[in-house]
Write an enzyme that holds these catalytic residues in place. Sequence first.
Site, PDB file in Angstrom:
ATOM      1  CD  GLU A 271       3.273  -4.713   5.648  1.00  0.00           C
ATOM      2  OE1 GLU A 271       4.403  -4.432   6.117  1.00  0.00           O
ATOM      3  OE2 GLU A 271       2.239  -4.153   6.017  1.00  0.00           O
TER       4      GLU A 271
ATOM      5  CB  CYS B  56       1.195   1.751   5.875  1.00  0.00           C
ATOM      6  SG  CYS B  56       2.634   1.352   4.850  1.00  0.00           S
TER       7      CYS B  56
ATOM      8  CB  CYS C  79       2.636  -2.191   2.968  1.00  0.00           C
ATOM      9  SG  CYS C  79       4.221  -1.811   3.755  1.00  0.00           S
TER      10      CYS C  79
END
Length: 181
Positions: A56, A84, A87
Amino acid sequence: MTIWDEPMGKALKAAGYAGQRGDVPIGAVVLAPNGETLAVAGNERELLQDPTAHAEVIALRRASEMLGTWHLDGCTLIVTLEPCAMCAGAAVLSRIDRIVFGALDPKAGAIASLFDVVRDPRLNHRPEVTSGVRADECGALIRDFFDKLSGGDVSEWPMEPASKAGVEQSTEGSNPSVTAK
């Protein structure tokens, strides 16, 4: 079929390449407001020995370079696995309009599984979220990768798509919830 199936296919392909290199097979795509692909990336943490080289983050950086600005207003981030915290935060800070992801990440997911970083009402920007796009394929890619590494049973990870996990599906208002497609 949804409008996200084709670009998710590009993310899956990038994830596959990442897995072949020994990185966790996660792929991401950034689409311009007109739907044009701006960037495609897979995880490169092992390749670059960089803990921030998530698919990402790399895709957001490349899209910003393509547009000549860090403001990714109107753009869409498509990723094979629920982002996560790092990101999800990067997506918020980039002003991305929409995040589309495949499988839930019960161990580190920061949009629906563990945290809800992108829809915190204290933030100045909250992207729309769509989950569950090609979730079975996305989850199988990760499970197969870790199964080969561990030789163990990882059949429960990633979990079922958000549409089956009871994640809220409304998108109205300034704080939209996850939508399952």
